[in-house]
Write a protein that holds these residues in place. Sequence first.
Motif, PDB file in Angstrom:
ATOM      1  N   SER A  24       0.832  -1.210   0.000  1.00 43.80           N
ATOM      2  CA  SER A  24       0.000   0.000   0.000  1.00 43.80           C
ATOM      3  C   SER A  24       0.869   1.263   0.000  1.00 43.80           C
ATOM      4  CB  SER A  24      -0.950   0.007   1.194  1.00 43.80           C
ATOM      5  OG  SER A  24      -0.275   0.385   2.372  1.00 43.80           O
ATOM      6  N   ILE A  45      -6.725  -8.972  -7.548  1.00 46.60           N
ATOM      7  CA  ILE A  45      -7.898  -8.130  -7.295  1.00 46.60           C
ATOM      8  C   ILE A  45      -7.674  -7.244  -6.069  1.00 46.60           C
ATOM      9  CG2 ILE A  45     -10.340  -8.199  -6.645  1.00 46.60           C
ATOM     10  CD1 ILE A  45     -10.705 -10.522  -8.499  1.00 46.60           C
ATOM     11  N   SER A  46      -7.123  -7.828  -4.974  1.00 44.77           N
ATOM     12  CA  SER A  46      -6.970  -7.009  -3.761  1.00 44.77           C
ATOM     13  C   SER A  46      -5.963  -5.889  -3.988  1.00 44.77           C
ATOM     14  CB  SER A  46      -6.588  -7.875  -2.567  1.00 44.77           C
ATOM     15  OG  SER A  46      -5.304  -8.370  -2.742  1.00 44.77           O
ATOM     16  N   TYR A 100      -7.587  -3.134  -6.117  1.00 41.10           N
ATOM     17  CA  TYR A 100      -8.443  -2.228  -5.344  1.00 41.10           C
ATOM     18  C   TYR A 100      -7.607  -1.197  -4.593  1.00 41.10           C
ATOM     19  CZ  TYR A 100     -12.509  -5.200  -6.297  1.00 41.10           C
ATOM     20  OH  TYR A 100     -13.507  -5.890  -6.926  1.00 41.10           O
ATOM     21  N   LEU A 136      -6.647   1.385  -7.096  1.00 37.62           N
ATOM     22  CA  LEU A 136      -7.774   2.236  -7.489  1.00 37.62           C
ATOM     23  C   LEU A 136      -8.124   3.234  -6.378  1.00 37.62           C
ATOM     24  CD1 LEU A 136     -10.041  -0.387  -9.296  1.00 37.62           C
ATOM     25  CD2 LEU A 136      -8.771   1.457 -10.362  1.00 37.62           C
ATOM     26  N   GLU A 137      -7.984   2.798  -5.108  1.00 41.17           N
ATOM     27  CA  GLU A 137      -8.254   3.710  -3.978  1.00 41.17           C
ATOM     28  C   GLU A 137      -7.296   4.898  -4.004  1.00 41.17           C
ATOM     29  OE1 GLU A 137      -8.118   1.564  -0.266  1.00 41.17           O
ATOM     30  OE2 GLU A 137      -9.701   0.213  -0.961  1.00 41.17           O
TER      31      GLU A 137
END
Length: 598
Positions: free
Chosen positions: A88, A112-113, A116, A119-120
Amino acid sequence: MKNIRNFCIIAHIDHGKSTLADRLLDFTGSVTEREKQEQLLDNMDLERERGITIKSHAIQMDYVHEGEQYVLNLIDTPGHVDFSYEVSRSIAACEGALLVVDAAQSIQAQTISNLYLALENDLEIIPVLNKVDLPSANPEEVTDDIVDLLGCDPSEVIPASAKTGIGIQEILDAIINRIPAPTGKVDAPLRALIFDSVYNPFRGVETFFRVINGTIKKGQRIKFVNTDKQYDADEVGTLKLKQLPKKEIKTGDVGYLITGIKDAREVKVGDTITDAQNPTTEAVAGFEDVKPMVFAGIYPVDTEDYEDLRASMEKLQLNDASLTFVPESSAALGFGFRCGFLGMLHLEIIQERLEREFDMTVITTVPNVSYHAFTNKHPDDVILVNNPSDLPDPSTLNRVEEPFIKATIITKADYVGPVMSLCIEKRGEIVNQTYLTTERVELTFDMPLAEIVFDFYDRLKTVSRGYASFDYSPIGMRASHLVKVDVLLNANKVDALSALLHRDNAYDIGKKMCEKLKELIPRQQFDIPIQAAIGAKIISRETVKALRKDVTAKCYGGDISRKRKLLEKQKKGKKRMRQVGNVEIPQEAFMAVLKLND
């Protein structure tokens, strides 16, 4: 600044992330023929053997596009779910991401995780379809999957093969054309995000950062916002294959900083660097202290090696600040450490690095998670339970809370039944079931973290024949009915084998533990009772029979009382022996408890 591009590569394990990074470095001429090697950015032997990225790396490439010189900063990310916080922070330092999907395996849970996460952070996503040269590749179908996931145009998906070099030119053009240049105020106070740090035995901690506003100069007095400590910037520079010192690093660029810090714990990933005289008013959002999720005891095989083990752990902690440890002692194993890890892979890696880099053979106890206990006397005070022996007396206990996770499993439609059965057996509650395509299903469960610590991942691979991918994120603590199961050998508690279990599973697991130990504990001159107990209540018992001499062999015929006298005498001797006898527990016994279902 308009010619800088910061990007990362996100992918599931083994989808070709490190190989793609190698090809990009080759294509931009960032490595010479002499320096070339497979998985260039993975510099640990362990990373190369397992084919995983454990530590994130950053490297700068120069590239000429349509006559203009561009600087491309690749910030590599670890692929495994245990290191999601590091991922992150790496993502927060970028403006764009290459989403790499294997053309043979299609989209997996971690893809996928991590997507996301990207995208955040409003990253520009460039989908790359890797391994199109494989005979088993299915490019059309996987392209459709990517289009469904991202809602992009099929023409935006770049077919590539990192192994053979197909599509690398198109990827570089897309990085320059699609990813926006960094935005930031050059004249504002310095504000930079730390996304990684590494320990150099000669120069102290090297901090890797991305400048968001302002510039950082050599010799400048700087401050770390979250730790509130000040240092001098002895050296700053950019990260080529080797470090390249510079006078200053400007807004939007990525670089390294050496301040002579000796303690890796002072540099926290996600912290903000600012100027000591003219500090920024807002730190970079999203900083948190990394919390260990799984705890296990690590003990030296020979008690005399305790100090060596401490020194080895301290050196390891310099390279890996997310490892935490405190000294503890056990009646069965002597002195050792209670260690906190990010997850099971992290535990395996630490154990292997101790053996390889420091020549330490260690015993690892049953891993468990951290619980919150509340007593009747102080129902609002949390007691942290990292070790089953820390649990307060059951009579004073109000409730115990355990950490829960949201587990995402992607599998083929054929294996939905077995996967669900496994999750429900592990106390999971199904939350959602989505068909991504007619063949692929995404299952979402709420599960206790304690249940996936043991053998969940191995069993998931077994029931799905290797077709399931798994990812999880913590969702907080929930009250649960837990009991402490003790194992008694010869009526003595073995604290290293104690476990906190859910009441419904306690009897079965206690019984299996006793049966497993019966096979592994060598026979002695006396009977050894192996018992599993909850408090004072024995729930299971097995006995390792004594090795005994046939004392009546010399009595031919004659009166029974003669034989009985000899047997009674033997019985007294065995009884005395049992009072003074010690039972050695072999190393396999500790490991076997982890594999109760085999």
